[in-house]
Write a protein that holds these residues in place. Structure first.
Motif, short mmCIF file in Angstrom:
data_model
loop_
_atom_site.label_atom_id
_atom_site.label_comp_id
_atom_site.label_asym_id
_atom_site.label_seq_id
_atom_site.Cartn_x
_atom_site.Cartn_y
_atom_site.Cartn_z
N ASP A 278 0.25 13.43 -6.98
CA ASP A 278 1.29 13.41 -5.84
C ASP A 278 0.59 13.47 -4.46
OD1 ASP A 278 3.27 13.09 -7.78
OD2 ASP A 278 3.68 15.23 -7.84
N ARG A 279 -0.19 14.64 -4.45
CA ARG A 279 -1.01 14.47 -2.96
C ARG A 279 -1.78 13.29 -2.75
NH1 ARG A 279 -2.03 19.58 -5.40
NH2 ARG A 279 -4.26 19.24 -6.07
N THR A 280 -2.55 12.58 -3.98
CA THR A 280 -3.18 11.49 -3.56
C THR A 280 -2.41 10.45 -2.95
OG1 THR A 280 -4.96 11.92 -5.32
CG2 THR A 280 -4.81 9.59 -4.87
N GLY A 281 -1.22 10.27 -3.64
CA GLY A 281 -0.17 9.16 -3.37
C GLY A 281 0.44 9.45 -1.85
N LEU A 282 0.61 10.77 -1.45
CA LEU A 282 1.41 11.00 -0.22
C LEU A 282 0.00 10.70 0.80
CD1 LEU A 282 3.02 14.06 -0.62
CD2 LEU A 282 4.18 11.89 -0.44
N LEU A 283 -1.01 11.11 0.48
CA LEU A 283 -2.33 10.82 1.45
C LEU A 283 -2.34 9.23 1.62
CD1 LEU A 283 -4.93 11.57 3.02
CD2 LEU A 283 -6.20 11.76 1.18
N GLY A 284 -2.33 8.40 0.56
CA GLY A 284 -2.45 7.10 0.61
C GLY A 284 -1.35 6.42 1.58
N GLU A 285 -0.18 6.92 1.38
CA GLU A 285 1.04 6.48 2.30
C GLU A 285 0.66 6.87 3.64
OE1 GLU A 285 4.69 7.97 0.60
OE2 GLU A 285 4.29 7.04 -1.26
N VAL B 144 7.15 -1.92 1.90
CA VAL B 144 5.80 -1.83 1.71
C VAL B 144 5.35 -0.83 0.45
CG1 VAL B 144 3.35 -1.21 2.46
CG2 VAL B 144 5.14 -2.10 4.13
N GLU B 145 4.75 -1.36 -0.50
CA GLU B 145 4.52 -0.62 -1.68
C GLU B 145 3.14 -0.27 -1.59
OE1 GLU B 145 4.66 1.15 -5.66
OE2 GLU B 145 6.18 0.51 -4.06
N VAL B 146 2.75 0.98 -1.69
CA VAL B 146 1.61 1.41 -1.36
C VAL B 146 0.96 2.13 -2.78
CG1 VAL B 146 -0.05 3.26 -0.18
CG2 VAL B 146 2.10 2.27 1.05
N LYS B 147 -0.28 1.37 -2.98
CA LYS B 147 -0.85 2.10 -4.30
C LYS B 147 -2.40 2.78 -4.02
CE LYS B 147 2.03 1.02 -7.30
NZ LYS B 147 2.71 2.37 -8.07
N THR B 148 -2.53 3.93 -4.46
CA THR B 148 -3.78 4.55 -4.04
C THR B 148 -4.59 5.01 -5.26
OG1 THR B 148 -2.48 5.61 -2.14
CG2 THR B 148 -4.52 6.45 -2.72
N ARG B 149 -5.55 4.93 -5.18
CA ARG B 149 -6.65 5.32 -6.17
C ARG B 149 -7.90 5.89 -5.55
NH1 ARG B 149 -2.44 3.90 -8.35
NH2 ARG B 149 -2.43 2.35 -10.06
N ARG B 150 -8.48 6.78 -6.69
CA ARG B 150 -9.95 7.32 -6.17
C ARG B 150 -11.04 6.69 -6.79
NH1 ARG B 150 -9.49 11.79 -2.97
NH2 ARG B 150 -7.73 13.01 -2.70
N GLY B 151 -10.72 5.65 -7.42
CA GLY B 151 -11.89 4.83 -8.19
C GLY B 151 -11.20 3.83 -8.91
N VAL C 34 7.99 -8.33 1.33
CA VAL C 34 7.61 -7.11 0.56
C VAL C 34 5.98 -7.40 0.62
CG1 VAL C 34 6.98 -6.27 -1.67
CG2 VAL C 34 9.31 -6.81 -1.10
N ASP C 35 5.16 -6.30 1.31
CA ASP C 35 3.93 -6.30 1.14
C ASP C 35 3.49 -5.34 0.44
OD1 ASP C 35 4.32 -8.14 3.35
OD2 ASP C 35 3.30 -6.91 4.81
N VAL C 36 2.16 -5.39 -0.22
CA VAL C 36 1.53 -4.33 -1.11
C VAL C 36 0.00 -3.91 -0.18
CG1 VAL C 36 0.63 -3.69 -3.07
CG2 VAL C 36 2.30 -5.16 -3.11
N VAL C 37 0.16 -2.32 -0.23
CA VAL C 37 -1.19 -1.96 0.44
C VAL C 37 -1.78 -1.35 -0.57
CG1 VAL C 37 -2.12 -0.37 2.18
CG2 VAL C 37 -0.32 -1.93 2.76
N SER C 38 -3.25 -1.52 -0.54
CA SER C 38 -4.20 -0.72 -1.63
C SER C 38 -4.94 0.21 -0.58
CB SER C 38 -5.00 -1.79 -2.30
OG SER C 38 -5.97 -1.19 -2.94
N VAL C 39 -4.91 1.44 -1.11
CA VAL C 39 -5.86 2.41 -0.47
C VAL C 39 -6.79 2.83 -1.63
CG1 VAL C 39 -5.83 4.63 0.58
CG2 VAL C 39 -4.00 3.08 1.08
N PRO D 54 -11.61 5.58 3.62
CA PRO D 54 -10.80 4.95 2.56
C PRO D 54 -10.96 3.38 2.72
CG PRO D 54 -9.88 6.66 3.66
CD PRO D 54 -10.95 6.53 4.45
N ARG D 55 -10.83 2.60 1.80
CA ARG D 55 -10.93 1.23 1.95
C ARG D 55 -9.44 0.83 1.72
NH1 ARG D 55 -13.81 -1.65 -2.45
NH2 ARG D 55 -12.04 -2.29 -3.53
N VAL D 56 -9.01 0.07 2.90
CA VAL D 56 -7.42 -0.41 2.89
C VAL D 56 -7.34 -1.70 2.75
CG1 VAL D 56 -5.19 -0.25 4.15
CG2 VAL D 56 -6.94 1.79 4.36
N GLU D 57 -6.45 -2.32 2.01
CA GLU D 57 -6.31 -3.92 1.76
C GLU D 57 -4.90 -4.22 1.80
OE1 GLU D 57 -9.04 -5.78 -1.16
OE2 GLU D 57 -9.34 -3.92 -1.85
#
Length: 127
Positions: free
Chosen positions: A5-12, A51-58, A96-101, A117-120
């Motif tokens: 949840d923290r990762t997702g909020l940080l990504g947003e 905007v859908e945000v998807k966040t990963r640490r790897g 609709v856009d999608v942002v990858s973090v 962070p790398r943002v696309e």
């Protein structure tokens, strides 16, 4: 709060900052209805954007964009239509856009070596 949840909020937060720097006006964060949630709702020029945000640490679970398939995109488009039905003002184009973090795996190490962070950003994504 769970680490995911923290990762997702940080990504947003990172995505919202990225979009604001690109000229988007952030209207909503985590807009909810009984049918689901939109991570961000923005105005980009003359378009209303979900905007859908998807966040990963790897990339161990694949690229963040891979988590947004046709079924998810259909749901996002339906949620945006629901949002628009309550939008005050004239009819507005929407998309609709999608942002990858992609976050560095270790925040402490990243702070020391300056890794960012790398943002696309994919615009106007359709099922």
């Amino acid at each position: 709060m769970r680490a995911e949840d923290r990762t997702g909020l940080l990504g947003e937060e990172i995505a919202a900052d990225h979009l604001a720097e690109a000229g988007h006006l952030i209207l909503e964060r985590r807009w909810r209805s009984t049918r689901g949630e939109l991570d961000l709702v923005t105005i980009d020029g003359d378009e209303l954007v979900a905007v859908e945000v998807k966040t990963r640490r790897g990339l161990g679970y694949g690229h963040p964009f891979e988590a947004v398939g046709p079924q998810k995109l259909h749901r996002l488009h339906r949620l945006l239509a629901e949002y628009v039905s309550g939008y005050p003002g004239p009819r507005i184009r929407r998309r609709v856009d999608v942002v990858s973090v992609l976050l560095p795996p270790d925040d402490a190490r990243a702070a020391e070596d300056g890794t960012r962070p790398r943002v696309e950003h994919l615009r106007d994504v359709r099922p």
